[in-house]
Design an enzyme around this catalytic site. Structure first.
Site, PDB file in Angstrom:
ATOM      1  N   MET A  30      36.389  40.919  18.909  1.00  0.00           N
ATOM      2  CA  MET A  30      34.980  41.250  18.716  1.00  0.00           C
ATOM      3  C   MET A  30      34.623  41.065  17.235  1.00  0.00           C
ATOM      4  O   MET A  30      33.626  41.611  16.756  1.00  0.00           O
ATOM      5  CB  MET A  30      34.694  42.676  19.171  1.00  0.00           C
ATOM      6  CG  MET A  30      34.940  42.842  20.675  1.00  0.00           C
ATOM      7  SD  MET A  30      34.008  44.179  21.430  1.00  0.00           S
ATOM      8  CE  MET A  30      34.591  45.570  20.523  1.00  0.00           C
ATOM      9  N   GLY A  31      35.455  40.295  16.513  1.00  0.00           N
ATOM     10  CA  GLY A  31      35.134  39.982  15.127  1.00  0.00           C
ATOM     11  C   GLY A  31      35.484  41.093  14.159  1.00  0.00           C
ATOM     12  O   GLY A  31      36.228  41.999  14.481  1.00  0.00           O
ATOM     13  N   HIS A  37      44.312  41.285  13.751  1.00  0.00           N
ATOM     14  CA  HIS A  37      43.883  40.042  14.415  1.00  0.00           C
ATOM     15  C   HIS A  37      44.644  38.831  13.865  1.00  0.00           C
ATOM     16  O   HIS A  37      45.022  37.934  14.608  1.00  0.00           O
ATOM     17  CB  HIS A  37      42.388  39.796  14.175  1.00  0.00           C
ATOM     18  CG  HIS A  37      41.488  40.822  14.779  1.00  0.00           C
ATOM     19  ND1 HIS A  37      40.666  41.624  14.024  1.00  0.00           N
ATOM     20  CD2 HIS A  37      41.269  41.175  16.067  1.00  0.00           C
ATOM     21  CE1 HIS A  37      39.976  42.423  14.812  1.00  0.00           C
ATOM     22  NE2 HIS A  37      40.309  42.174  16.055  1.00  0.00           N
ATOM     23  N   LYS A 149      47.909  48.167  19.887  1.00  0.00           N
ATOM     24  CA  LYS A 149      47.150  49.353  19.460  1.00  0.00           C
ATOM     25  C   LYS A 149      46.253  49.820  20.602  1.00  0.00           C
ATOM     26  O   LYS A 149      46.131  50.998  20.870  1.00  0.00           O
ATOM     27  CB  LYS A 149      46.312  49.017  18.227  1.00  0.00           C
ATOM     28  CG  LYS A 149      45.435  50.167  17.810  1.00  0.00           C
ATOM     29  CD  LYS A 149      45.054  50.046  16.367  1.00  0.00           C
ATOM     30  CE  LYS A 149      44.043  51.108  16.010  1.00  0.00           C
ATOM     31  NZ  LYS A 149      42.746  50.822  16.636  1.00  0.00           N
ATOM     32  N   GLN A 153      44.272  48.951  27.053  1.00  0.00           N
ATOM     33  CA  GLN A 153      43.676  47.641  27.321  1.00  0.00           C
ATOM     34  C   GLN A 153      44.759  46.650  27.760  1.00  0.00           C
ATOM     35  O   GLN A 153      44.570  45.879  28.704  1.00  0.00           O
ATOM     36  CB  GLN A 153      42.957  47.141  26.070  1.00  0.00           C
ATOM     37  CG  GLN A 153      42.405  45.731  26.186  1.00  0.00           C
ATOM     38  CD  GLN A 153      41.392  45.403  25.104  1.00  0.00           C
ATOM     39  OE1 GLN A 153      40.220  45.710  25.226  1.00  0.00           O
ATOM     40  NE2 GLN A 153      41.830  44.765  24.045  1.00  0.00           N
ATOM     41  N   LYS A 184      45.828  49.424  11.562  1.00  0.00           N
ATOM     42  CA  LYS A 184      44.666  48.641  11.128  1.00  0.00           C
ATOM     43  C   LYS A 184      43.629  48.604  12.234  1.00  0.00           C
ATOM     44  O   LYS A 184      43.975  48.460  13.412  1.00  0.00           O
ATOM     45  CB  LYS A 184      45.079  47.221  10.782  1.00  0.00           C
ATOM     46  CG  LYS A 184      46.107  47.185   9.674  1.00  0.00           C
ATOM     47  CD  LYS A 184      45.750  46.176   8.617  1.00  0.00           C
ATOM     48  CE  LYS A 184      46.818  46.185   7.543  1.00  0.00           C
ATOM     49  NZ  LYS A 184      46.371  45.651   6.280  1.00  0.00           N
TER      50      LYS A 184
HETATM   51  O1  PAF Z   1      39.922  44.342  22.060  1.00  0.00           O
HETATM   52  C1  PAF Z   1      38.799  43.819  21.898  1.00  0.00           C
HETATM   53  O2  PAF Z   1      38.395  43.463  20.786  1.00  0.00           O
HETATM   54  C2  PAF Z   1      37.887  43.642  23.114  1.00  0.00           C
HETATM   55  O3  PAF Z   1      38.036  44.702  24.000  1.00  0.00           O
HETATM   56  C3  PAF Z   1      38.072  42.295  23.814  1.00  0.00           C
HETATM   57  C4  PAF Z   1      39.470  42.161  24.380  1.00  0.00           C
HETATM   58  C5  PAF Z   1      37.820  41.155  22.831  1.00  0.00           C
HETATM   59  C6  PAF Z   1      37.078  42.161  24.957  1.00  0.00           C
HETATM   60  O4  PAF Z   1      35.766  42.226  24.508  1.00  0.00           O
END
Ligand code: PAF
Length: 282
Positions: A30-31, A37, A149, A153, A184
């Site tokens: 999500m940037g 990341h 983290k 999910q 982080k």
């Molecule tokens: O973990 C995230 O940033 C979001 O939940 C994802 C996996 C990009 C889905 O929008």
């Protein structure tokens, strides 16, 4: 690196790469990219011919009153960071592109969601599973990379990939931490000065819990109480949850045994932080 904003163009680029026999590593985000990341991207770069990342703040995974509007965004900075990781494609669609009309179908996650973050965020994982179903269909990746983290999910994505028979290898990647142990997160910028110092207690409390289990403790209630005491003593944060579950099935445990997760969420004045450790217990 090519920035792509439409689904049609993204699909045609992916088709072209697939025809050339290339493997595709996909990192959905999500940037507001941080080192966590970048670690996912580095791993994807090592393991695939082509690396695609998506930057899309997905409105349907935020509930009413959650931080969709204020979720940190800085596309120019993200662009530079992604370029530094030698990403091939950055997919950056608009909300209208991803959700052009009110949806006729959404994905509903039936298990692994009524605990941890899912408990206080009803519908959150339906939103995550829906956007990932769309993104997986567009990207058709060989491998998809997710940070541990967000362990819940990862558990949900594992179920999604397996139940919907996506031919995708899920690659869970270890949590990246600041030097003082804080996991982080894009949201860490929302911590006040004092809270930032206190927030180190989250990981410390998880380490204490891990050591206690290694030393023979098998009662989840004792472990939870130990963590809670540490967080209450060391921070002004309010505990949202502290749980010990089996992983990835996320079932409550009478006795600590097998593959487990110790997870917590703590609310500070402007942000709620999560962290976890996983371990195998004989
Ligand atoms: O973990 C995230 O940033 C979001 O939940 C994802 C996996 C990009 C889905 O929008």
């Amino acid at each position: 690196m090519k920035v792509v904003t439409t689904i049609t163009e993204m699909q045609s680029e992916i088709n072209r790469q697939k025809e050339l026999g290339k493997s595709i590593g996909f990192v959905p985000t999500m940037g507001f990219l941080h080192e966590g990341h970048l670690t996912l991207m580095k791993k994807a770069r090592q393991e695939n011919d082509i690396v695609v990342i998506s930057i899309f703040v997905n409105p349907i995974q935020f509930g009413p009153g959650e931080d969709y509007e204020t979720y940190p965004r800085d596309f120019e900075r993200d662009l530079e960071l992604a370029q530094g990781e030698k990403i091939d494609y950055l997919f950056h669609p608009s909300v209208e592109e991803m959700y052009p009309h009110s949806s006729t179908v959404k994905v509903v996650v039936q298990e692994r969601t009524d605990v941890l973050c899912g408990k206080s965020r009803p519908g959150h994982f339906d939103g995550v599973a829906t956007i990932l179903t769309k993104l997986f269909t567009i990207m058709m990746p060989t491998r998809a990379y997710f940070g541990k983290k967000d362990a819940q999910q990862v558990a949900v994505v594992e179920g999604l990939i397996s139940d919907f028979h996506f031919p995708i290898q899920l690659v869970p990647v270890d949590i990246v931490r600041e030097e003082d142990g804080l996991a982080k997160s894009s949201r860490n910028v929302k911590l006040l000065h004092d809270e930032r110092k206190q927030a180190t207690a989250l990981y410390r409390s998880l380490q204490i819990a891990r050591e206690t289990i290694e030393n023979g403790e098998r009662n989840p209630i004792n472990v939870i109480q130990l963590i809670e005491r540490h967080i209450k003593d060391e921070t002004s944060g309010i505990v949202d949850y502290i749980e010990v579950y089996s992983y990835p099935s996320l079932n409550r445990l009478e006795k600590i045994k097998g593959s487990i997760i110790i997870a917590l969420a703590v609310k500070f004045s402007r942000v709620r932080l999560i962290d976890n450790v996983m371990m195998d217990v004989n």
